[in-house]
Design an enzyme around this catalytic site. Structure first.
Site, PDB file in Angstrom:
ATOM      1  N   ASP A 244       0.820  -1.206   0.000  1.00 22.62           N
ATOM      2  CA  ASP A 244       0.000   0.000   0.000  1.00 22.62           C
ATOM      3  C   ASP A 244       0.859   1.264   0.000  1.00 22.62           C
ATOM      4  O   ASP A 244       1.812   1.390   0.784  1.00 22.62           O
ATOM      5  CB  ASP A 244      -0.909  -0.019   1.237  1.00 22.62           C
ATOM      6  CG  ASP A 244      -1.806   1.196   1.325  1.00 22.62           C
ATOM      7  OD1 ASP A 244      -2.659   1.356   0.440  1.00 22.62           O
ATOM      8  OD2 ASP A 244      -1.628   1.992   2.269  1.00 22.62           O
ATOM      9  N   GLU A 281       1.684  -0.012  -4.872  1.00 23.44           N
ATOM     10  CA  GLU A 281       0.789   1.112  -5.153  1.00 23.44           C
ATOM     11  C   GLU A 281       1.643   2.361  -5.016  1.00 23.44           C
ATOM     12  O   GLU A 281       2.130   2.672  -3.929  1.00 23.44           O
ATOM     13  CB  GLU A 281      -0.380   1.176  -4.187  1.00 23.44           C
ATOM     14  CG  GLU A 281      -1.313   2.348  -4.520  1.00 23.44           C
ATOM     15  CD  GLU A 281      -2.234   2.748  -3.372  1.00 23.44           C
ATOM     16  OE1 GLU A 281      -3.227   3.458  -3.657  1.00 23.44           O
ATOM     17  OE2 GLU A 281      -1.969   2.381  -2.217  1.00 23.44           O
TER      18      GLU A 281
END
Length: 568
Positions: A244, A281
């Site tokens: 993330d 990401e």
């Protein structure tokens, strides 16, 4: 299991077990570590008391049966030590499917999700991507406020259920990707600072002080995170990690944390004899993210990364939205650039950011290709970060979704489908949480302010309301009803084309293979196939039709928004 813990800050550490406190000794071999004098049996509840305080969970806990404030549970080593015959999967170019365990099935558990694996493999999915599973506060949430990165949330079934899910997925021929959060921990139930310097005020992130990756004590903090990664990849057996928001990993070390993790994952892959994949990401638009460590200064070594500019181009072109971060998107020419060069912001000016941004993707790079970039029309962020959590077809239309799907599913990228997208699910996916009385109201107010900044005037569902969470649950029965069944048939057809024709899995990025045909139509050539997608009433050139959405009766001319796949 003999409990041990890195706790350089307290002067006294005691093991809390069976209602009593047991002294722990400093480990002479590892500075800052404490070790207990006794072993604990499987199932035992325990914690650590620091300088005489109340018991705290183990930072490396695998299970928190009583929530993030409760005692940790010893997980039987035999659960993880089972034999594994799975030979692995190359996730680059594989079609993945993102799910939230709580919303995916009526049960909202990993065991409940097992019952849907055969359906996923049957429609052409290659891998399942799980939103974060780490123990988090409350009964439900997205998982990005987890506080125990080695653990599995009890409401989903705990680590034993994840092992069952991974084994069942592999038996069905599906890989498993786990979304993990290394850039911050949630505020509720986060006791790490009492143990040691897990955080630093040298860097700040949107969530406060950054994880300490480059200051005093950072070697142990990095080992804490890489150890969690190994636990899931090697012990649990998942095939890849989606990392993330890696742009929030503030690290001025000579060797960036991501480069270290990449090198370790390569070692673990060799140890296991199967591929392991790291997916970033990243908001940086830097191709060095997917360049092998050592190939260039600053290379991070990720195998792939999410490509937001592809999403923004698809979304804005087919929906007409241009507010907020969509301001530089929306034209056919911009969409054609994204489908051929990945980054729209590749060194030029970004209006939303107010500065130049990114670097160009080289179509002939020896270090990466189209499979290095994950393309999607929807995901948890792009649906859930809308005011009402409405899905793409709910504000853009079914035909527009069908057209966009043809472009990203048959393009040179690694496709990601969001759960329920393939049948145009009626259930929204709003942001939901179950935080305590201090943080909950702040989240509610903060979300409303964020949406106002994006220009959305709709009423925002209260993230803290149970009804908001329940609204996100998929209605599986609607797959057999129109218009859902038609969309599902379309996605099945596109995935069958992709699986059946190597030309449609070719990762080559090439100039001139995608072009804008006027203001409302984009054409993408993939070997002998031509994918033509329009957002308006446009007649397209005749050809040998392979598939089409909204084809006229002669099967050759497209009328109205939609897409056609032609063999030329």
């Amino acid at each position: 299991m003999r409990p041990a813990v890195w706790a350089p800050r307290p002067k006294l550490v005691e093991l809390f077990f069976d209602g009593a406190r047991w002294p722990m000794e400093r480990d002479p071999q590892r500075p800052g570590w404490w070790i207990a004098e006794r072993d604990l049996p499987p199932g035992a509840r325990y914690g650590f008391c620091l300088d005489g305080g109340d018991a705290r969970p183990d930072p490396r806990t695998l299970s928190q049966p009583d929530g993030v404030h409760g005692l940790s549970r010893v997980v039987d080593d035999a659960v993880l030590a089972r034999p594994m015959s799975w030979t692995g999967i190359d996730l680059r170019g594989a079609v993945s499917y993102e799910i939230h365990i709580g919303a995916f099935t009526p049960e909202g558990t990993l065991d409940g999700a097992i019952s849907r694996l055969d359906y996923l493999s049957g429609i052409g999915i290659d891998a399942v991507e799980l939103m974060p599973l780490a123990a988090s506060p409350g009964r439900w949430g997205w998982g990005y406020d987890g506080v125990a990165p080695w653990s599995v949330h009890e409401a989903y079934g705990g680590p034993e259920a994840l092992v069952r899910f991974v084994d069942a997925a592999h038996a069905a021929g599906l890989g498993v990707i786990l979304d993990v959060v290394h850039n911050h921990l949630g505020p509720e139930g986060n006791y790490l600072s009492e143990y040691g310097p897990y955080f630093t005020d040298r860097h700040h992130t949107p969530w406060g002080e950054a994880i300490n990756l480059d200051g005093p004590g950072s070697d142990e903090v990095r080992a804490y995170l890489t150890g969690a990664a190994r636990h899931f990849l090697v012990d649990i057996g998942v095939d890849g990690l989606r990392l993330d928001a890696v742009h929030a990993l503030a690290d001025d070390s000579a060797r960036h944390f991501l480069a270290e993790l990449s090198d370790l994952a390569a070692q673990w892959s060799e140890e296991l004899g199967r591929p392991l994949t790291l997916i970033a990401e990243s908001d940086l638009n830097q191709p060095d993210m997917v360049t092998a460590v050592g190939a260039r200064p600053g290379a991070r070594g990720m195998q792939s990364q999410w490509a937001d500019d592809i999403h923004h181009s698809l979304h804005s072109f087919f929906s007409g939205e241009r507010q907020g971060y969509y301001v530089d998107f929306g034209s056919a020419a911009t969409l054609a650039k994204a489908l051929s060069r990945v980054f729209v912001h590749d060194g030029g000016y970004s209006t939303f950011r107010g500065r130049d941004w990114g670097a160009p993707v080289l179509v002939d790079s020896p270090h990466y290709d189209g499979h290095s970039f994950v393309a999607f029309l929807q995901n948890h962020d792009q649906v859930g970060n809308r005011a009402r959590g409405d899905r793409f077809h709910q504000h853009a239309g079914h035909a527009q979704q069908a057209a966009a799907a043809a472009l990203y599913l048959l393009g040179p990228f690694t496709p990601l489908i969001f759960a329920g997208e393939e049948w145009a699910a009626s259930s929204p996916f709003p942001y939901f949480s179950d935080l305590g009385p201090e943080l909950g109201p702040l989240v509610t107010a903060g979300r409303a302010k964020e949406f106002a900044a994006m220009g959305w005037a709709e009423t925002t569902p209260d993230p803290q309301a149970e009804s908001t969470f329940l609204s996100a649950k998929l209605d599986w029965a609607e797959r057999d009803r129109e218009p859902h069944s038609r969309m599902l048939a379309w996605y099945r057809h596109l995935l069958a084309l992709r699986r059946g024709h190597p030309e449609l899995r070719n990762p080559r990025l090439a100039e001139g293979e995608v072009e804008a045909l006027g203001d409302d139509t984009v054409a993408m050539r993939r070997g002998p196939f031509l994918v033509v997608a329009t957002r308006a009433g446009t007649d397209l050139p005749a050809g040998d039709p392979v598939a089409g959405w909204n084809l006229s009766q002669d099967g050759r001319s497209l009328t109205g928004p939609g897409a056609a796949v032609l063999r030329c």
